[in-house]
Design an enzyme around this catalytic site. Structure first.
Site, PDB file in Angstrom:
ATOM      1  N   GLU A 268       0.977  -1.225   0.085  1.00 12.15           N
ATOM      2  CA  GLU A 268       0.163  -0.006  -0.045  1.00 12.15           C
ATOM      3  C   GLU A 268       0.933   1.090   0.050  1.00 12.15           C
ATOM      4  OE1 GLU A 268      -2.680  -0.073   3.321  1.00 12.15           O
ATOM      5  OE2 GLU A 268      -3.151  -2.261   2.860  1.00 12.15           O
TER       6      GLU A 268
ATOM      7  N   ASP B  84      -5.586   8.473   9.892  1.00 13.15           N
ATOM      8  CA  ASP B  84      -4.264   8.248  10.478  1.00 13.15           C
ATOM      9  C   ASP B  84      -3.966   8.661  11.600  1.00 13.15           C
ATOM     10  OD1 ASP B  84      -4.076   7.253   7.597  1.00 13.15           O
ATOM     11  OD2 ASP B  84      -3.235   9.078   6.960  1.00 13.15           O
TER      12      ASP B  84
END
Length: 251
Positions: free
Chosen positions: A48, A59
Site C-alpha cells: 500500500e 491516520d
C-alpha cells in the site's frame, strides 16, 4: 475477477499474506523504488502506498507526520504517478488515499495514467460503501478494496464482503492507525466472522506491530497489514534496517 483479487487469492492458498503500508515520498520520491523492492524482497504480497493528504482522518500520529514530511518535499499525486510510471514492482501496488485527492485528479484520468504502472487497486477510507459507484464504473481492471470496521453488524459485514475485491481490510481498532493499541477481547471472534463470509482474503490491519500480533491474527485471518511500525522505521533507520525489522516481525 480482477488481477489483484486473483493474485492474492492464489497466494493465500499456500501462505499467510503480508501487506505493508508506506507513505509515498516521506523519505523522498527518489527512495520509493528502493523501499518497494525491499518490501517485496521481505515477502510482501502487495504494497500500500499512502498518498499524502492535508486532513487524514484515519491516520495516527506516525502516518500523519510522514504525510507532512512528504508535503515538505512537495510530493503530489501527480508526481507520485510520474515516478510509478518509471519504476517496476515485483508485487502489486495499491494506492491508499482520501477521496478528495482522487476526485480532484479525476478518476478516469487517474486510471488512464496508472495503466502502464504496477498499481492494481485503491483503498479510499473516507468513501462510504454506498457511494462506491462514484468510482467503480471508471476503475477498469483496478480493484476497490473494502474496509470492515469493528462496529459492523453481521448483516453489514455480509453486504460489504459480497462484492469485495482485492482483500478485505478488517480494521482491528475503533479509531486511527498506530502501534500503541489495546485490542478488544473479542477481536479474534469478530475477525473469524468476517473470514467466514468472505470469498477473498481477509487481512487484519491497524495497530499491528509485533510478531506476537502477527501470530495471533494469522490464527483467524489470511494475513496482516502493517503500517505505522514500518513508516516509523523507514524514517528513523532507513531501508536496510527496516528490512531487518520486517524479517524479525515475521520470523
Amino acid at each position: 475477477m480482477k488481477p489483484l483479487t486473483q493474485t492474492l487469492k492464489n497466494k493465500a492458498e499456500t501462505e499467510k499474506l503480508f501487506v505493508p503500508y508506506i507513505m509515498a515520498g516521506a523519505q523522498g520520491l527518489d527512495k520509493l523504488e528502493e523501499e518497494i523492492a525491499m518490501l517485496a524482497e521481505q515477502g510482501a504480497a502487495a504494497i500500500e502506498l499512502g498518498v499524502p493528504f492535508s486532513d487524514p482522518v484515519a491516520d495516527g500520529p506516525t502516518i500523519q507526520a510522514a504525510g507532512l514530511r512528504a508535503f515538505a518535499q512537495q510530493v503530489t499525486l501527480k508526481k507520485l504517478i510520474a515516478v510509478l510510471q518509471e519504476i517496476h514492482s515485483d508485487v502489486p501496488l495499491i494506492l491508499m488515499g482520501y477521496s478528495n485527492s482522487f476526485f480532484h485528479y479525476g478518476i478516469k484520468e487517474l486510471v488512464k495514467d496508472l495503466q502502464e504502472t504496477d498499481v492494481q487497486g485503491f483503498i479510499i477510507p473516507d468513501l462510504p460503501y454506498e457511494h462506491r459507484d462514484l468510482v467503480l464504473p471508471d476503475l477498469g481492471d483496478k480493484a476497490l478494496l473494502t474496509l470492515v470496521s469493528l462496529t459492523s453488524p453481521a448483516e453489514r459485514i455480509e453486504q460489504l464482503t459480497a462484492e469485495a475485491e482485492g482483500f478485505i481490510y478488517a480494521v482491528t481498532v475503533n479509531g486511527i492507525t498506530g502501534t500503541d493499541q489495546n485490542f478488544r477481547k473479542d477481536l479474534l471472534e469478530h475477525l473469524a466472522k468476517v473470514k467466514a463470509v468472505s470469498d477473498i482474503p481477509v487481512l487484519a490491519g491497524f495497530g499491528i506491530s509485533t510478531s506476537e500480533h502477527v501470530k495471533s491474527f494469522q490464527q483467524v485471518c489470511d494475513g496482516v497489514v502493517i503500517g505505522s511500525k514500518i513508516v516509523r522505521s523507514l524514517e528513523q533507520q532507513g531501508t536496510e534496517k527496516t528490512g531487518e525489522l520486517v524479517a524479525e516481525i515475521f520470523r
